[in-house]
Design a protein around this motif. Structure first.
Motif, short mmCIF file in Angstrom:
data_model
loop_
_atom_site.label_atom_id
_atom_site.label_comp_id
_atom_site.label_asym_id
_atom_site.label_seq_id
_atom_site.Cartn_x
_atom_site.Cartn_y
_atom_site.Cartn_z
N ILE A 102 0.85 -1.19 0.00
CA ILE A 102 0.00 0.00 0.00
C ILE A 102 0.89 1.24 0.00
O ILE A 102 1.86 1.32 0.75
CB ILE A 102 -0.93 0.01 1.23
N ASP A 103 0.56 2.21 -0.82
CA ASP A 103 1.39 3.40 -0.98
C ASP A 103 1.08 4.42 0.11
O ASP A 103 0.52 5.49 -0.14
CB ASP A 103 1.16 4.01 -2.37
N GLU A 104 1.45 4.07 1.36
CA GLU A 104 1.26 4.98 2.49
C GLU A 104 2.47 4.82 3.42
O GLU A 104 2.59 3.81 4.13
CB GLU A 104 -0.03 4.67 3.24
N ARG A 238 4.92 -9.79 -1.67
CA ARG A 238 5.60 -10.40 -2.80
C ARG A 238 4.55 -10.93 -3.78
O ARG A 238 3.38 -11.07 -3.43
CB ARG A 238 6.47 -11.58 -2.36
N GLN A 239 5.02 -11.27 -4.96
CA GLN A 239 4.09 -11.87 -5.93
C GLN A 239 3.56 -13.20 -5.39
O GLN A 239 4.32 -14.05 -4.92
CB GLN A 239 4.77 -12.09 -7.27
N THR A 264 -1.82 -1.62 -6.53
CA THR A 264 -0.48 -2.13 -6.80
C THR A 264 0.48 -0.94 -6.86
O THR A 264 0.04 0.21 -6.83
CB THR A 264 -0.44 -2.89 -8.15
N PRO A 265 1.79 -1.20 -6.96
CA PRO A 265 2.73 -0.08 -7.07
C PRO A 265 2.48 0.82 -8.27
O PRO A 265 2.94 1.97 -8.30
CB PRO A 265 4.09 -0.79 -7.18
N THR A 266 1.73 0.35 -9.25
CA THR A 266 1.46 1.17 -10.43
C THR A 266 0.22 2.04 -10.26
O THR A 266 -0.06 2.88 -11.12
CB THR A 266 1.28 0.29 -11.69
N GLY A 291 0.76 -6.03 -3.76
CA GLY A 291 -0.46 -5.28 -3.91
C GLY A 291 -1.56 -5.79 -3.00
O GLY A 291 -1.33 -6.67 -2.16
N ALA A 292 -2.74 -5.22 -3.17
CA ALA A 292 -3.88 -5.57 -2.32
C ALA A 292 -5.13 -5.71 -3.18
O ALA A 292 -5.36 -4.93 -4.11
CB ALA A 292 -4.10 -4.51 -1.25
#
Length: 307
Positions: A102-104, A238-239, A264-266, A291-292
């Protein structure tokens, strides 16, 4: 003393015998087993299943070990009844990057604090090869219980315990009840002062040395005073070869709208979903992560929500 090849042959024979016994006891065919594996996202050829049953070949690699976890479930066997007969495979399989899903940044720091308090290194050196997470929604339309089964793998060295965390970004909650169902026990618990991160350390039944795998299962319950929750999901750093999130609604609380959130990171992707006459929604992603996967739902007119 037995040679390495003789030991390998003995393990393959024991595995094949246990698989045959399980199939016969369940009274099913290889075609039935293949189809039900396919429905769970594990595509295994009839030839491969036949080789496994006869002992001509043994399962190798993370993908095959993930399929075995589902075979044990489908045949009504205890977790590890088949995988425990094989010994360690020599292949770890593709790992991909290890990244906070998560991008936080503030939330990641809370997670680092949780790992430190639980006495485990960050990032975790294990990975989820395949994970099935099942959430039940009660008659009020809120999450009532979640149970997760996962094939986990050590990626380096030896793993004795794996941390599992429940995150509620921006919302302070009491600690949910994390319990070990199978494959180990809870040896430590932690709640961040913010109330946004709660976790437990799942101690494995036996040490797991790379690239070995184990099947574990844990549950999450929600105590009185926990905020009503109309979203669920699962995140991986991880994947993951396969990640499935299955949300089952009470028949008296079918939502008026359902929405999927993939982070995801994108970036973040939102998409409306439909029950289409069913009482549940399952989300499946293969080769997913970091990702989530999340599911949101509600009642009445859909209100705008931030991503």
């Amino acid at each position: 003393m037995s040679s390495r090849n003789e030991l390998r042959r003995a393990r393959a024979d024991a595995f094949a015998s246990a698989l045959r016994d399980g199939i016969n006891a369940r009274g099913v065919t290889l075609a039935w087993l293949q189809e039900n594996l396919r429905l769970r996202g594990n595509t295994v050829s009839m030839a491969t299943l036949s080789y496994w049953r006869s002992g001509a070949r043994r399962p190798e690699g993370a993908q095959s070990m993930a399929a075995l976890g589902d075979i044990e479930s489908l045949l009504g066997l205890t977790a590890g009844a088949l995988t425990g007969l094989l010994g360690s495979t020599k292949r770890t399989g593709p790992l991909g990057p290890n990244q906070f899903p998560i991008d936080e940044a503030a939330l990641e720091q809370m997670v680092k604090d949780a790992f430190a308090a639980l006495g485990t290194p960050y990032p975790d050196t294990s990975r989820e090869v395949t994970t099935h997470s099942v959430t039940d929604v009660d008659a009020d339309g809120n999450v009532s219980h979640c149970i997760t089964r996962s094939v986990v793998q050590s990626t380096v060295g030896t793993v004795t315990a794996i941390p599992f965390l429940e995150l509620s970004p921006g919302v302070s909650t009491p600690a949910p009840v994390l319990s070990a169902v199978s494959g180990g026990r809870i040896s430590a618990r932690y709640s961040h002062p913010s109330g946004e991160v709660h976790g437990a350390l799942f101690e494995l039944e036996a040490p797991l040395t790379a690239p070995g795998t184990a099947v574990i299962e844990w549950s999450v319950g929600f105590p009185p005073g926990y905020p009503p929750t109309q979203e669920t999901g699962h995140a991986v750093a991880r994947q993951c070869r396969e990640l499935m999130v299955w949300t089952r609604f009470h028949p008296d609380a079918l939502p008026d709208w359902v929405e999927e959130k993939i982070e995801t990171p994108t970036g973040i992707r939102l998409a409306p979903l439909s029950l289409a006459g069913r009482t549940s929604v399952h989300q499946v992603r293969r080769a997913f992560g970091p990702g989530a996967i999340e599911l949101r739902w509600g009642y009445g007119e859909r209100a705008d929500q931030p991503g």
